[in-house]
Write a protein that holds these residues in place. Structure first.
Motif, PDB file in Angstrom:
ATOM      1  N   PRO A 282      44.127  56.082  57.241  1.00  0.00           N
ATOM      2  CA  PRO A 282      43.174  55.481  56.293  1.00  0.00           C
ATOM      3  C   PRO A 282      43.932  54.283  55.487  1.00  0.00           C
ATOM      4  N   GLU A 283      43.252  53.288  55.378  1.00  0.00           N
ATOM      5  CA  GLU A 283      43.555  52.176  54.514  1.00  0.00           C
ATOM      6  C   GLU A 283      43.796  52.263  53.202  1.00  0.00           C
ATOM      7  N   VAL A 284      45.044  51.947  52.850  1.00  0.00           N
ATOM      8  CA  VAL A 284      45.572  52.168  51.416  1.00  0.00           C
ATOM      9  C   VAL A 284      45.650  50.801  50.750  1.00  0.00           C
ATOM     10  N   PRO A 285      45.121  50.633  49.542  1.00  0.00           N
ATOM     11  CA  PRO A 285      44.909  49.195  49.022  1.00  0.00           C
ATOM     12  C   PRO A 285      46.443  48.662  48.645  1.00  0.00           C
ATOM     13  N   LEU A 286      46.735  47.386  48.703  1.00  0.00           N
ATOM     14  CA  LEU A 286      47.748  46.979  48.166  1.00  0.00           C
ATOM     15  C   LEU A 286      48.053  47.194  46.756  1.00  0.00           C
ATOM     16  N   THR A 287      49.118  47.498  46.394  1.00  0.00           N
ATOM     17  CA  THR A 287      49.586  47.655  45.004  1.00  0.00           C
ATOM     18  C   THR A 287      50.382  46.269  44.749  1.00  0.00           C
ATOM     19  N   LYS A 361      43.568  39.013  47.931  1.00  0.00           N
ATOM     20  CA  LYS A 361      43.295  40.422  48.468  1.00  0.00           C
ATOM     21  C   LYS A 361      43.351  41.690  47.651  1.00  0.00           C
ATOM     22  N   THR A 362      44.656  41.490  47.152  1.00  0.00           N
ATOM     23  CA  THR A 362      44.985  42.621  46.035  1.00  0.00           C
ATOM     24  C   THR A 362      43.943  42.580  44.715  1.00  0.00           C
ATOM     25  N   LEU A 363      43.755  41.326  44.423  1.00  0.00           N
ATOM     26  CA  LEU A 363      42.982  41.119  43.013  1.00  0.00           C
ATOM     27  C   LEU A 363      41.353  41.762  43.399  1.00  0.00           C
ATOM     28  N   THR A 399      44.384  44.561  37.133  1.00  0.00           N
ATOM     29  CA  THR A 399      44.167  42.874  37.369  1.00  0.00           C
ATOM     30  C   THR A 399      45.495  42.069  36.648  1.00  0.00           C
ATOM     31  N   LEU A 400      45.683  42.636  35.588  1.00  0.00           N
ATOM     32  CA  LEU A 400      46.802  41.731  35.055  1.00  0.00           C
ATOM     33  C   LEU A 400      48.271  42.310  35.445  1.00  0.00           C
ATOM     34  N   GLY A 401      48.272  43.460  36.297  1.00  0.00           N
ATOM     35  CA  GLY A 401      49.392  43.825  36.862  1.00  0.00           C
ATOM     36  C   GLY A 401      49.703  42.843  37.980  1.00  0.00           C
ATOM     37  N   VAL A 402      48.364  42.326  38.960  1.00  0.00           N
ATOM     38  CA  VAL A 402      48.722  41.438  39.840  1.00  0.00           C
ATOM     39  C   VAL A 402      49.411  40.150  39.350  1.00  0.00           C
ATOM     40  N   PHE A 403      48.525  39.670  37.952  1.00  0.00           N
ATOM     41  CA  PHE A 403      48.866  38.345  37.627  1.00  0.00           C
ATOM     42  C   PHE A 403      50.525  38.440  37.166  1.00  0.00           C
ATOM     43  N   GLN A 404      50.874  39.492  36.639  1.00  0.00           N
ATOM     44  CA  GLN A 404      52.071  39.758  36.205  1.00  0.00           C
ATOM     45  C   GLN A 404      53.330  39.837  37.183  1.00  0.00           C
ATOM     46  N   PHE A 430      39.747  31.911  42.025  1.00  0.00           N
ATOM     47  CA  PHE A 430      39.202  33.084  42.938  1.00  0.00           C
ATOM     48  C   PHE A 430      38.534  34.011  42.133  1.00  0.00           C
ATOM     49  N   SER A 431      39.426  34.403  41.149  1.00  0.00           N
ATOM     50  CA  SER A 431      38.777  35.563  39.944  1.00  0.00           C
ATOM     51  C   SER A 431      37.715  34.899  39.610  1.00  0.00           C
ATOM     52  N   ASN A 432      37.521  33.867  38.811  1.00  0.00           N
ATOM     53  CA  ASN A 432      36.305  33.351  38.346  1.00  0.00           C
ATOM     54  C   ASN A 432      35.142  33.280  39.365  1.00  0.00           C
ATOM     55  N   ALA A 433      35.367  32.839  40.642  1.00  0.00           N
ATOM     56  CA  ALA A 433      34.225  32.747  41.608  1.00  0.00           C
ATOM     57  C   ALA A 433      34.012  34.395  41.912  1.00  0.00           C
ATOM     58  N   SER A 434      34.764  35.219  42.262  1.00  0.00           N
ATOM     59  CA  SER A 434      34.452  36.787  42.570  1.00  0.00           C
ATOM     60  C   SER A 434      33.521  37.362  41.615  1.00  0.00           C
TER      61      SER A 434
END
Length: 615
Positions: A282-287, A361-363, A399-404, A430-434
């Motif tokens: 199983p594919e596990v999302p990146l933290t 990709k994580t976002l 989301t903020l965790g990725v930015f931090q 990327f976040s705005n477009a997505s």
């Protein structure tokens, strides 16, 4: 001589002999620099004094034309006809103010005070200048008042001798001193904190490979920009001490080593990604934590290569300024330098692309919560500006965790501030477009465009922007989230006010939305059961074609281009090395060079590095 004195003291002489005798009584000039011949090649043709008649004085071999296609020979002030003198052998510049400067031409055997001369250096009155195997001059400048060294500092040296490595680094400056004193000076260099790394060309490949290998393996506890600092010391030594033409070759080898190390690291990271695992796993999302660990090597290479490229650019400019512009190899050298810098540029581009790829990709899996989560949970109080990540609503934390994580990573790697801004600029783009594309897509299938939902999205977006403002990223975030903000602002307009608005007024109030995007939001806005858009929202005939054919989705290919930082490098190569870990690595590399040098000696001549005598 007084009239008749010659006859009285010497006797009758031939007029030709008298002319030759008077040439031997020439007095040296009193207002111009000159060169006193100590050893020549042909006594019948050599002069004793060679006067500098202009600020730049060129020594070379006489001839009517150069070897290249019969073109005119280079301009020469002093012709020297020894067979080992090049057409343009050496150039001396002596302006009104001391010191004079002497620069050998490429491949020209030149010694300065007995030491092999490879780069431009200062020339002082009393210095000895050797050209080839035959000519030896003493430089004199009467304008300096006759002040010269009490003992000329020249030493015998064979042109073409090996440039100094660690064992020979002090051969000139310690002439006449005892073995113990020489050993102590060498020991002080091996253990010292001076930002210098001396090596011979034959040890260059091993030295560069060791620095890059250690950096790729993450060995030791070097400071973030430690690898770039060590590599810059190698570049500096080549630019200052080794022969002309060596620097371009070193840069090419250095750039290729870095590129190979980075490409290998990218492959390792790619092989570890879930999508590359065997089927059935199983594919596990990146933290955020996992992606930070994976990207740290790439971010370090990006930071180090950026600073190294800036340093190399400075040295190449210096090389071009100092080089003899008539050197036929100069263009080739500059082309080699450009190729090396292009490779370093490619490394920066690739590490940047890979870094933002894994971060986005994580976002991608965390962003939908900004549209779906409700920040007004029961009993919860909205956090204020500058709140910690743990105090933010649960839907915003991923989301903020990725930015931090990205912010901490760029800080730990000491990434150039310009690249930090562009990294977050891409993440926000990327976040705005997505998010905007998701917003456009949500309105097509089910009721989504309504005031209550828009207020939740607006609150989530404001909380994100406030948090980013507290992290020092507010201006960049506001710029790249502008289109999403305007789209959400449109949906937040109270329904009664929205019904009074016309197409033209809405276009004026929301200029960043395309006609197709504005029409899509209005046509799917929930006005109530059975109510459709009012006629005032219809686009005029002039914009109907743009509405019908325009794309409501944002393109991810319109991201801002990466612009490499301008200006000087942030590497510090002046003053003592204060970082203990960097000093330990510098000592290790010096001893590695010492060992390589000792391996060339017979076994009974080898010995360990000298140890300084304790005070």
């Amino acid at each position: 001589m007084a009239p008749g004195a010659a006859d009285a003291q010497i006797g009758p002489v031939d007029p030709g002999d008298f002319d030759q005798l008077t040439q031997c009584l020439i007095q040296a000039p009193s207002n111009r620099p000159y060169f006193l011949l100590l050893q020549g090649y042909q006594d019948a043709q050599d002069f004793v004094v060679y006067v500098m008649t202009r600020e730049q004085h060129v020594f070379g071999r006489g001839g009517n034309s150069s070897a290249r296609g019969g073109s005119p020979a280079p301009y020469v002030d002093t012709f020297l006809n020894a067979p080992d003198i090049l057409p343009r052998h050496c150039t001396v510049r002596a302006g009104p103010e001391p010191p004079a400067m002497v620069r050998p031409s490429r491949g020209a055997p030149v010694t300065h005070n007995g030491c092999l001369l490879l780069r431009e250096t200062e020339l002082h009155p009393g210095d000895l200048l050797g050209l080839g195997d035959h000519f030896l001059f003493m430089y004199k400048d009467p304008r300096a008042g006759g002040a010269g060294p009490a003992r000329p500092p020249w030493l015998p040296a064979r042109p073409g001798a090996t440039p100094p490595g660690p064992g020979w680094a002090f051969s000139c400056r310690l002439c006449g001193r005892g073995l113990q004193e020489r050993g102590e000076a060498l020991a002080a260099y091996l253990d010292g904190r001076e930002p210098v790394l001396r090596f011979r060309p034959r040890e260059e490949e091993a030295l560069l490979g060791e620095i890059v290998r250690a950096a790729a393996a993450g060995a030791g506890d070097l400071p973030p920009l430690g690898p770039a600092t060590l590599l810059a010391l190698c570049v500096q030594h080549s630019a200052r001490e080794l022969e002309l033409g060596h620097l371009p070759r070193l840069l090419g080898r250095l750039a290729r080593l870095i590129k190979e190390a980075v490409w290998e690291k990218i492959k390792e990271i790619g092989d570890r990604q879930p999508e590359n695992h065997p089927e059935g796993v199983p594919e596990v999302p990146l933290t955020p934590e996992a992606v930070s660990v994976e990207l740290r090597p790439l971010m370090l290479w990006m930071a180090n290569t950026t600073e190294l490229l800036s340093f190399v650019q400075e040295k190449v400019l210096e090389m071009e300024k100092e080089a003899d512009q008539e050197d036929p190899q100069l263009c080739n050298d500059l082309e080699l330098c450009d190729e090396a810098m292009a490779l370093l540029d490619e490394v920066i581009m690739c590490t940047f692309q890979q870094s933002v790829y894994y971060l986005t990709k994580t976002l991608y899996s965390t962003l939908p919560a900004l549209l779906d989560s409700n920040p007004f949970t029961a009993g919860a109080e909205l956090p204020g500006p500058g709140a910690e990540l743990g105090a933010m609503p649960p839907g915003l934390r991923p989301t903020l965790g990725v930015f931090q994580a990205a912010l901490e990573l760029t800080s730990q790697c000491e990434l150039h501030p310009d690249l930090v801004s562009q990294t977050f600029g891409y993440l926000f783009f990327f976040s705005n477009a997505s998010l905007l594309n998701s917003l456009m897509e949500r309105g097509q299938g089910r009721p989504f465009y309504q005031w209550s939902r828009a207020v939740q999205i607006r609150t989530n977006l404001d909380l994100v922007l406030d948090w980013l403002q507290g992290a020092g990223l507010g201006d960049i975030a506001t710029e790249f989230f502008r289109k999403l903000s305007i789209a959400v602002n449109l949906l937040c307009v109270p329904r009664t006010s929205l019904l009074k608005a016309s197409w033209s007024s809405l276009r004026t109030d929301h200029p960043t939305l395309t006609p197709a995007q504005l029409h899509h939001l209005l046509s799917h806005y929930q006005l109530g059961p059975g109510r459709g858009p009012p006629p005032a929202w219809d686009p005029p005939p002039a914009e109907r074609d743009a509405v019908d054919t325009g794309d409501i989705f944002e393109s991810f290919s319109s991201h801002p281009p990466l612009i490499l930082p301008l200006g000087s490098s942030r590497l510090s190569l002046t003053g003592p090395v204060t970082d203990d870990a960097l000093h330990r690595e510098l000592r290790r590399l010096r001893r590695l060079l010492w060992d390589l040098e000792q391996q060339e000696l017979p076994a009974n001549h080898r010995h360990g590095p000298p140890v300084a005598t304790p005070p």
